[in-house]
Motif scaffolding. Sequence first.
Motif, PDB file in Angstrom:
ATOM      1  N   ILE A  97      -3.841 -27.240  30.117  1.00 37.21           N
ATOM      2  CA  ILE A  97      -5.253 -26.912  29.901  1.00 37.21           C
ATOM      3  C   ILE A  97      -5.676 -27.325  28.502  1.00 37.21           C
ATOM      4  O   ILE A  97      -4.847 -27.669  27.651  1.00 37.21           O
ATOM      5  CB  ILE A  97      -5.542 -25.420  30.147  1.00 37.21           C
ATOM      6  CG1 ILE A  97      -4.717 -24.541  29.210  1.00 37.21           C
ATOM      7  CG2 ILE A  97      -5.282 -25.054  31.593  1.00 37.21           C
ATOM      8  CD1 ILE A  97      -5.072 -23.068  29.303  1.00 37.21           C
ATOM      9  N   GLY A  98      -6.961 -27.255  28.238  1.00 34.68           N
ATOM     10  CA  GLY A  98      -7.511 -27.632  26.943  1.00 34.68           C
ATOM     11  C   GLY A  98      -8.072 -29.048  26.994  1.00 34.68           C
ATOM     12  O   GLY A  98      -7.676 -29.858  27.832  1.00 34.68           O
ATOM     13  N   ASP A  99      -8.999 -29.344  26.084  1.00 36.58           N
ATOM     14  CA  ASP A  99      -9.639 -30.652  26.059  1.00 36.58           C
ATOM     15  C   ASP A  99      -8.643 -31.787  25.874  1.00 36.58           C
ATOM     16  O   ASP A  99      -8.807 -32.862  26.430  1.00 36.58           O
ATOM     17  CB  ASP A  99     -10.691 -30.711  24.938  1.00 36.58           C
ATOM     18  CG  ASP A  99     -11.878 -29.810  25.233  1.00 36.58           C
ATOM     19  OD1 ASP A  99     -12.085 -29.480  26.416  1.00 36.58           O
ATOM     20  OD2 ASP A  99     -12.586 -29.442  24.284  1.00 36.58           O
ATOM     21  N   THR A 100      -7.610 -31.535  25.095  1.00 34.99           N
ATOM     22  CA  THR A 100      -6.619 -32.583  24.836  1.00 34.99           C
ATOM     23  C   THR A 100      -5.308 -32.320  25.574  1.00 34.99           C
ATOM     24  O   THR A 100      -4.316 -32.995  25.323  1.00 34.99           O
ATOM     25  CB  THR A 100      -6.333 -32.689  23.324  1.00 34.99           C
ATOM     26  OG1 THR A 100      -5.817 -31.428  22.865  1.00 34.99           O
ATOM     27  CG2 THR A 100      -7.588 -33.053  22.550  1.00 34.99           C
ATOM     28  N   GLY A 101      -5.315 -31.346  26.465  1.00 33.50           N
ATOM     29  CA  GLY A 101      -4.092 -31.021  27.196  1.00 33.50           C
ATOM     30  C   GLY A 101      -3.035 -30.434  26.287  1.00 33.50           C
ATOM     31  O   GLY A 101      -1.842 -30.603  26.512  1.00 33.50           O
ATOM     32  N   SER A 102      -3.481 -29.734  25.244  1.00 34.07           N
ATOM     33  CA  SER A 102      -2.552 -29.238  24.230  1.00 34.07           C
ATOM     34  C   SER A 102      -1.992 -27.852  24.542  1.00 34.07           C
ATOM     35  O   SER A 102      -1.221 -27.318  23.756  1.00 34.07           O
ATOM     36  CB  SER A 102      -3.241 -29.207  22.869  1.00 34.07           C
ATOM     37  OG  SER A 102      -4.354 -28.337  22.921  1.00 34.07           O
TER      38      SER A 102
END
Length: 115
Positions: A97-102
């Motif tokens: 999850i997260g905008d950068t897949g972080s």
Amino acid sequence: MPGPWKDARGIIVTTTPTIEGRPIQDYLGIVTGEVIVGANLFRDLFANIRDIVGGRSGSYERILAEAREQAIQELQAECGARGGNAVVGVDLDYEVIGDTGSMLMVSASGTAVKI
């Protein structure tokens, strides 16, 4: 094949819908446990180097194992709070999850029961 897993409080956790030899007396509803972990920049860097060289990324494997364990513990705590002593039909899911897949989310869900 390994049997169901049990925590210190005696709450059994299993992916099967029943527990052999232990009839379900009462269904107490769906219980869940979620854990979100962030990826560490340095751990990512070393994992990428390891991926290039080959082999397994022990740091990621440890983080996954810890997150899974925490999600299962939350599941058991919710079951215990409802008066149950087992969770059946457990499903484990992993999502980036997260905008950068972080970040990584590990979720566990199942049905709390009294056996």
